[in-house]
Design a protein around this motif. Structure first.
Motif, PDB file in Angstrom:
ATOM      1  N   THR A 142       1.224  -0.998   0.275  1.00 42.17           N
ATOM      2  CA  THR A 142       0.353  -0.155   0.297  1.00 42.17           C
ATOM      3  C   THR A 142       1.112   1.165  -0.100  1.00 42.17           C
ATOM      4  N   PRO A 143      -0.130   1.852  -0.444  1.00 44.79           N
ATOM      5  CA  PRO A 143       1.395   3.398  -0.457  1.00 44.79           C
ATOM      6  C   PRO A 143       1.691   3.673   0.977  1.00 44.79           C
ATOM      7  N   LEU A 144       1.585   3.478   1.848  1.00 42.41           N
ATOM      8  CA  LEU A 144       1.564   3.822   3.438  1.00 42.41           C
ATOM      9  C   LEU A 144       2.957   2.837   3.440  1.00 42.41           C
ATOM     10  N   GLY A 145       2.986   2.208   2.856  1.00 37.61           N
ATOM     11  CA  GLY A 145       4.002   0.841   3.271  1.00 37.61           C
ATOM     12  C   GLY A 145       5.313   1.933   3.213  1.00 37.61           C
ATOM     13  N   ARG A 146       4.918   2.723   2.340  1.00 37.55           N
ATOM     14  CA  ARG A 146       7.133   3.247   2.127  1.00 37.55           C
ATOM     15  C   ARG A 146       7.051   5.014   3.087  1.00 37.55           C
ATOM     16  N   LEU A 147       6.696   4.449   4.666  1.00 35.94           N
ATOM     17  CA  LEU A 147       6.547   4.747   5.380  1.00 35.94           C
ATOM     18  C   LEU A 147       6.791   4.580   6.775  1.00 35.94           C
ATOM     19  N   THR A 148       7.713   4.747   7.453  1.00 35.66           N
ATOM     20  CA  THR A 148       8.369   4.601   8.396  1.00 35.66           C
ATOM     21  C   THR A 148       7.724   3.621   9.483  1.00 35.66           C
ATOM     22  N   PRO A 149       8.044   3.812  10.583  1.00 33.98           N
ATOM     23  CA  PRO A 149       6.403   3.382  11.613  1.00 33.98           C
ATOM     24  C   PRO A 149       6.423   4.638  12.613  1.00 33.98           C
ATOM     25  N   GLY A 205       5.133  12.618  22.557  1.00 36.05           N
ATOM     26  CA  GLY A 205       5.788  12.412  23.288  1.00 36.05           C
ATOM     27  C   GLY A 205       7.357  13.291  22.439  1.00 36.05           C
ATOM     28  N   VAL A 206       7.824  13.690  21.723  1.00 37.82           N
ATOM     29  CA  VAL A 206       8.333  13.918  20.642  1.00 37.82           C
ATOM     30  C   VAL A 206       7.934  16.226  20.510  1.00 37.82           C
ATOM     31  N   SER A 207       8.986  16.372  20.074  1.00 35.87           N
ATOM     32  CA  SER A 207       9.033  17.803  20.156  1.00 35.87           C
ATOM     33  C   SER A 207       8.038  18.372  18.313  1.00 35.87           C
ATOM     34  N   THR A 208       7.975  19.667  17.800  1.00 40.42           N
ATOM     35  CA  THR A 208       6.982  19.909  17.428  1.00 40.42           C
ATOM     36  C   THR A 208       7.700  20.017  16.139  1.00 40.42           C
ATOM     37  N   ARG A 209       9.338  19.783  16.352  1.00 40.80           N
ATOM     38  CA  ARG A 209       9.973  20.357  15.059  1.00 40.80           C
ATOM     39  C   ARG A 209      10.113  19.385  14.634  1.00 40.80           C
ATOM     40  N   THR A 210      10.058  17.919  15.062  1.00 38.73           N
ATOM     41  CA  THR A 210      10.087  16.575  15.257  1.00 38.73           C
ATOM     42  C   THR A 210       9.151  15.915  13.842  1.00 38.73           C
ATOM     43  N   VAL A 211       8.133  16.671  14.467  1.00 38.67           N
ATOM     44  CA  VAL A 211       7.076  16.639  13.581  1.00 38.67           C
ATOM     45  C   VAL A 211       6.759  16.895  12.020  1.00 38.67           C
ATOM     46  N   ASP A 212       6.659  18.326  12.299  1.00 43.17           N
ATOM     47  CA  ASP A 212       6.698  19.257  10.810  1.00 43.17           C
ATOM     48  C   ASP A 212       8.277  18.260  10.121  1.00 43.17           C
ATOM     49  N   TYR A 213       9.417  18.091  10.580  1.00 47.62           N
ATOM     50  CA  TYR A 213       9.942  17.105   9.976  1.00 47.62           C
ATOM     51  C   TYR A 213       9.778  15.795   9.577  1.00 47.62           C
ATOM     52  N   HIS A 214       8.792  15.125  10.010  1.00 48.90           N
ATOM     53  CA  HIS A 214       8.134  14.002   9.128  1.00 48.90           C
ATOM     54  C   HIS A 214       7.501  13.857   8.676  1.00 48.90           C
ATOM     55  N   LEU A 215       6.807  14.446   9.065  1.00 52.39           N
ATOM     56  CA  LEU A 215       5.566  15.658   7.851  1.00 52.39           C
ATOM     57  C   LEU A 215       6.029  15.479   6.782  1.00 52.39           C
ATOM     58  N   ARG A 216       6.867  16.321   6.671  1.00 51.98           N
ATOM     59  CA  ARG A 216       7.710  16.499   4.896  1.00 51.98           C
ATOM     60  C   ARG A 216       8.053  15.682   4.757  1.00 51.98           C
ATOM     61  N   LYS A 217       8.169  14.479   5.334  1.00 48.29           N
ATOM     62  CA  LYS A 217       9.089  13.125   4.658  1.00 48.29           C
ATOM     63  C   LYS A 217       7.754  12.538   4.049  1.00 48.29           C
ATOM     64  N   VAL A 218       6.787  12.377   4.961  1.00 48.09           N
ATOM     65  CA  VAL A 218       5.513  11.383   4.261  1.00 48.09           C
ATOM     66  C   VAL A 218       4.870  12.345   2.745  1.00 48.09           C
ATOM     67  N   PHE A 219       4.875  13.248   2.636  1.00 48.01           N
ATOM     68  CA  PHE A 219       4.092  13.952   2.004  1.00 48.01           C
ATOM     69  C   PHE A 219       4.979  14.134   0.479  1.00 48.01           C
ATOM     70  N   ALA A 220       6.613  13.735   0.756  1.00 44.81           N
ATOM     71  CA  ALA A 220       7.644  13.334   0.279  1.00 44.81           C
ATOM     72  C   ALA A 220       6.821  12.241  -0.814  1.00 44.81           C
ATOM     73  N   ALA A 221       7.270  10.913   0.461  1.00 49.35           N
ATOM     74  CA  ALA A 221       7.058   9.627   0.008  1.00 49.35           C
ATOM     75  C   ALA A 221       5.557   9.355  -0.571  1.00 49.35           C
ATOM     76  N   LEU A 222       4.696   9.795  -0.202  1.00 52.13           N
ATOM     77  CA  LEU A 222       3.190   9.765  -0.812  1.00 52.13           C
ATOM     78  C   LEU A 222       2.761  10.327  -1.935  1.00 52.13           C
ATOM     79  N   GLY A 223       3.887  11.740  -2.467  1.00 48.81           N
ATOM     80  CA  GLY A 223       3.305  12.762  -3.536  1.00 48.81           C
ATOM     81  C   GLY A 223       2.366  13.344  -3.419  1.00 48.81           C
ATOM     82  N   ILE A 224       2.052  13.564  -2.367  1.00 41.07           N
ATOM     83  CA  ILE A 224       0.235  14.413  -2.038  1.00 41.07           C
ATOM     84  C   ILE A 224       1.471  15.924  -1.730  1.00 41.07           C
TER      85      ILE A 224
END
Length: 918
Positions: free
Chosen positions: A836-843, A866-885
């Motif tokens: 599935t597209p979500l299979g491209r993402l890390t846990p 339990g992480v920082s907002t910057r960490t979420v921002d970083y991972h969310l950009r990676k998610v958008f790139a991996a899924l092409g959205i």
């Protein structure tokens, strides 16, 4: 006496939701392919209305209403040519109402055309036939959707709709009972009433469903071709009046007809069975209850009496006293009152040694009341009839009997019995505040003449206050009373004596009051006595009290045993009113033990029996249990459906307990799907102090879920606030899981140097209490904590144990959490399925994607993980790139599609494993 002032056209279709869904599926499929459907139902159930609804709802093409053409050749080819021409390449809906009225050649052609409908293109054929006789063989191979009578709530809604709620309660109950769920009959009876009669200012004109009204609705379906056929129809219709169901013994009918017909016809050639009748083995029944009633109503009075006399002769010669006496009472002409015959009929109905179902006893008591001259005696017998009708699971029959008793002068004891029955009816299906008032009044009226019944009424009033969540009313109802006279230990050796029942009720009352007053040390002994006495009981009512006491004490095994025995006893007695309650206690016991699949099984059966017995309140409790069971599975739609249906009844009838359970289920589903903010918002309303707090005996059960949701939501102080009270609850020992849950909650709130020991303590307590689900939840939380403390080996062990526990108890949505955590550690608990597209993402990216897809802000995600907002921002950009959205909206769509696909694969795998078919 015109209908214009009392009845208007219904503004919507009431009931028939399953039938409309089947019609909708046919309509939705027509743009792609053809289809066929046969709608069958007895006269008056609304076949024509549903066909008209389907025609109005179809927007994809033309609608053709087809009738027999006497001038055209009725052939399948002719019909198909007609359909092709009408369709002209576009989707076409063809409606054929009352296809049973077509002549035989035309019906045969219609059936053959339906079989070859695919050759006509995108054509949908929707037929209706009356089910007052067997379906014509020419149409028998079509898929059938059957119309059933409206359930009592739906029929009541229809009546309120067309009268604007103007019907007086007693009139309303009488009309609903007479209609037996047939909407056309209900409307026809209502149209006969003047406004004064509808509002109860004037008496109703004779039987509401008289012969003319029944004939109007049946539409001639009761006609018979010969005198002998008419006699057979009338004999079966008369025999059903004194039976426990819709069918009768064919031998009884045959022997009665031999007595009824002249001797010279005894050797006549037997006629075929009339079309209105069906035979199954040695039983005969009408295809349509409406036609059966119509046949009886239009029978000549002298012929009806002769038929009843013949039936009485046969039954009395065979030793069937009660039905024989009933038929004999209907066979005699003369004065309306016959005290001697009434006394004999009531005496046999009251004879517990004579085998007779509750429904038959209710009919006998009601007939005895009609024959009784003394108003007080009539009131007593109408009340006895209502009692038996309630035990038979027919509250809709009990209500008009109670109304008849209420109109008669009677002593306090009889009025008290009537209020007791009325309160029990309302407790099962009505506002529980009204039930409490009726039952409290019954207790006061019965106090002097019948103290045992007064105690029954008082305890039932406490049940009503308990269901409503009205703690002051519950305590007032459970006020101290003199202890019953018992023989100490000797009373336990007399399980069938009244002293045991009195002792059970007294101890239950004392124990419940002590528990509600917070005197936990004084509640254990009397409630324990109730449980102990239940071990020697074999009657459903005291066994239900024993099961309730065991649940209050947290002895779920004793509750399961008492509930199972109560269920068996209710079934053995044929008490359809007690069966849903026994299943309710069984479902709760399994739920408290963490055995969700077993709880679901009992609740599903309990829901069916509750609806069959007209107990919407009990049905709401079963739906709440089903919602809780589904909340741990991957069935969010099922949770939503059960919660919505439970709350619909709970809000209308004031069922605080059922409402709290349903809302807890919705919150637990949020928590299981990784939405702690939503869960904390829902649960905060239930467990935090204030006027909106949940049911006084239920909200504590939801505290562990609230703490688990509140910690990632940053609501630590509120979590600590409710734990103080929960600690006292855990110390009482009424919940076997509470001690372990308390340690788990403290671990969630503890600093790192104490959390480890608290988690271990919680797991040890789980080992003592048992229960896969709660232990797996603690192991999951402990594993998450260990992973974040960078102790991967220990975390993997705890998470693996959690996954195994969740899978063993069917907690699919929680198992998914455990798998995600294991993947975050680099473990692969199961082989992956279809990519599935979500299979491209890390846990970590997958967890963030799911939170954001649910609408969480970056800050909320950071708090939850339990992480920082910057960490979420970083991972969310990676998610958008991996899924092409490029947007959160697109992310929600991708995650939603992936989740639906995963649920579908799990469903298919489950069906393949169990052999179930979609």
């Amino acid at each position: 006496m015109t209908g214009e002032t009392t009845v208007r056209t219904a503004v919507r279709i009431h009931g028939h939701g399953a039938q409309r869904r089947a019609l909708r599926a046919l309509l939705d499929g027509l743009p792609a392919h053809g289809g066929r459907l046969l709608l069958a139902g007895e006269p008056g159930l609304g076949r024509t209305t549903l066909l008209q609804w389907a025609a109005r709802s179809f927007r994809a093409g033309p609608v053709l209403h087809l009738g027999p053409d006497p001038e055209a050749t009725a052939t399948a080819g002719h019909l198909l040519d007609t359909l092709r021409a009408a369709a002209d390449g576009a989707p076409l809906l063809v409606c054929v109402d009352d296809a049973h009225l077509w002549d035989a050649p035309a019906r045969s052609a219609l059936g053959r055309a339906a079989e070859h409908l695919d050759s006509a293109g995108r054509v949908g054929l929707l037929l209706s036939v009356a089910s007052d006789r067997a379906v014509d063989p020419a149409l028998a191979r079509l898929p059938v959707v059957r119309l059933d009578p409206l359930a009592p709530p739906r029929a009541a809604a229809l009546l309120d709709d067309v009268t604007d709620g103007a019907a007086a309660p007693a009139v309303r109950e009488r009309l609903l009972a007479e209609a037996e769920g047939n909407p056309a009959l209900l409307l026809a009876m209502t149209r006969r009433l003047s406004p004064a009669e509808l509002r109860g200012h004037r008496p109703l004109p004779g039987p509401p469903a008289d012969a003319a009204t029944l004939v109007e609705v049946a539409g001639g379906a009761e006609a018979a071709p010969s005198a002998r056929a008419r006699d057979m129809l009338l004999t079966v219709a008369a025999a059903v009046r004194a039976s426990d169901g819709p069918d009768v013994d064919a031998g009884l009918v045959r022997d009665a007809l031999r007595r009824l017909r002249p001797a010279r016809e005894s050797g006549a050639r037997p006629e075929p069975l009339p079309a209105q009748l069906a035979r199954a083995g040695d039983r005969l029944r009408f295809h349509s209850p409406l036609v059966r009633r119509t046949v009886y109503a239009i029978g000549a009075p002298d012929r009806r009496r002769a038929v009843h006399g013949a039936l009485a002769d046969v039954l009395e010669s065979g030793g069937d006293r009660l039905p024989g006496l009933l038929h004999r009472s209907w066979s005699l002409s003369g004065p309306a009152r016959d005290p001697a015959r009434a006394d004999r009929l009531a005496a046999v109905a009251a004879d517990g040694t004579a085998p007779a179902p509750y429904r038959l006893r209710a009919t006998a008591y009601a007939r005895a009341a009609e024959l009784t001259a003394d108003p007080a005696g009539r009131a007593e017998r109408y009340t006895a009839a209502a009692e038996q009708a309630l035990l038979a699971g027919r509250p809709e029959q009990a209500r008009p009997l109670l109304a008849a008793a209420r109109d008669l002068a009677a002593p306090a004891a009889v009025r008290g019995r009537a209020e007791l029955v009325r309160g029990l009816v309302e407790l099962g299906d009505g506002p529980v505040g009204d039930a409490h008032q009726s039952l409290s009044l019954a207790a006061s009226l019965l106090a002097e003449a019948a103290p045992a019944q007064a105690a029954t009424a008082a305890l039932a009033a406490a049940d009503a206050a308990w269901a409503a969540g009205d703690l002051p009313a519950c305590l007032a109802t459970l006020a101290p009373e003199p202890a019953p006279r018992t023989g100490g230990a000797a009373s336990l050796r007399r399980p069938h004596g009244p002293t045991t029942v009195a002792a059970i009720m007294h101890d239950h009352r004392v124990g419940m009051r002590a528990l509600l007053e917070g005197r936990l040390d004084r509640a254990g002994a009397p409630l324990g006595q109730v449980v102990e006495r239940g071990r020697t009981e074999d009657r459903p009512e005291p066994l239900l009290r024993s099961a309730a006491a065991a649940l209050l004490l947290g002895d779920v095994d004793a509750a399961r045993r008492a509930g199972a025995r109560a269920l068996a006893a209710a079934r053995q007695l044929g008490s359809q009113s007690l069966e849903p309650r026994a299943l309710e206690y069984l479902a709760y016991a399994e739920l408290r033990a963490g055995r969700h699949p077993q709880a679901r099984t009992h609740a599903e059966e309990g829901l069916r029996t509750a609806l069959r017995a007209g107990q919407r309140n009990t049905a709401a409790h079963h739906r709440a249990v089903l919602a809780l069971a589904a909340s741990i599975e991957e069935e969010p739609d099922a949770v939503t459906r059960h919660v919505t249906e439970a709350l619909e009844t709970a809000r209308r009838h004031g069922l605080a307990q059922a409402a709290t359970l349903a809302q807890w289920a919705a919150a637990r589903a949020d928590l299981g799907r990784g939405r702690p903010f939503d869960a904390a918002d829902r649960l905060g309303l239930l467990v935090l102090p204030g006027p909106g707090r949940g049911h006084f005996a239920v909200w504590r059960l939801a505290v562990p879920c609230f703490v688990e949701a509140a910690v990632p939501a940053g609501r630590h102080e509120e979590a600590r606030e409710v734990l103080t009270d929960f600690a006292g609850w855990a110390a009482f020992g009424a919940d076997p899981q509470a001690a372990a849950q308390l340690a788990r909650c403290r671990a969630l709130l503890a600093p790192p140097d104490r959390a480890d020991d608290l988690y271990r303590q919680a797991l040890a307590r789980h080992d003592e209490a048992g229960g896969d689900f709660e232990r797996a939840r603690t192991a999951l939380l402990y594993g998450k904590w260990l992973r974040r403390r960078r102790r991967p080996r220990e975390a993997r062990d705890r998470l693996g144990a959690a996954l195994a526990g969740f899978e063993r108890c069917g907690a699919g949505v929680w198992a998914a959490q455990a798998r995600d955590e294991l993947r975050a550690l680099g473990a692969a608990p199961h082989a992956t399925g279809t990519p599935t597209p979500l299979g491209r993402l890390t846990p970590q990216q997958l967890r963030i994607a799911r939170y954001v897809a649910e609408g969480a802000t970056n800050r909320e995600v950071a708090l939850a993980l339990g992480v920082s907002t910057r960490t979420v921002d970083y991972h969310l950009r990676k998610v958008f790139a991996a899924l092409g959205i490029r947007s959160r909206l697109e992310l929600a769509r991708v995650v939603g599609q992936a989740e639906q696909g995963r649920a579908a694969r799990r469903t298919a795998a489950h069906q393949e494993k169990t052999g179930a078919r979609p």
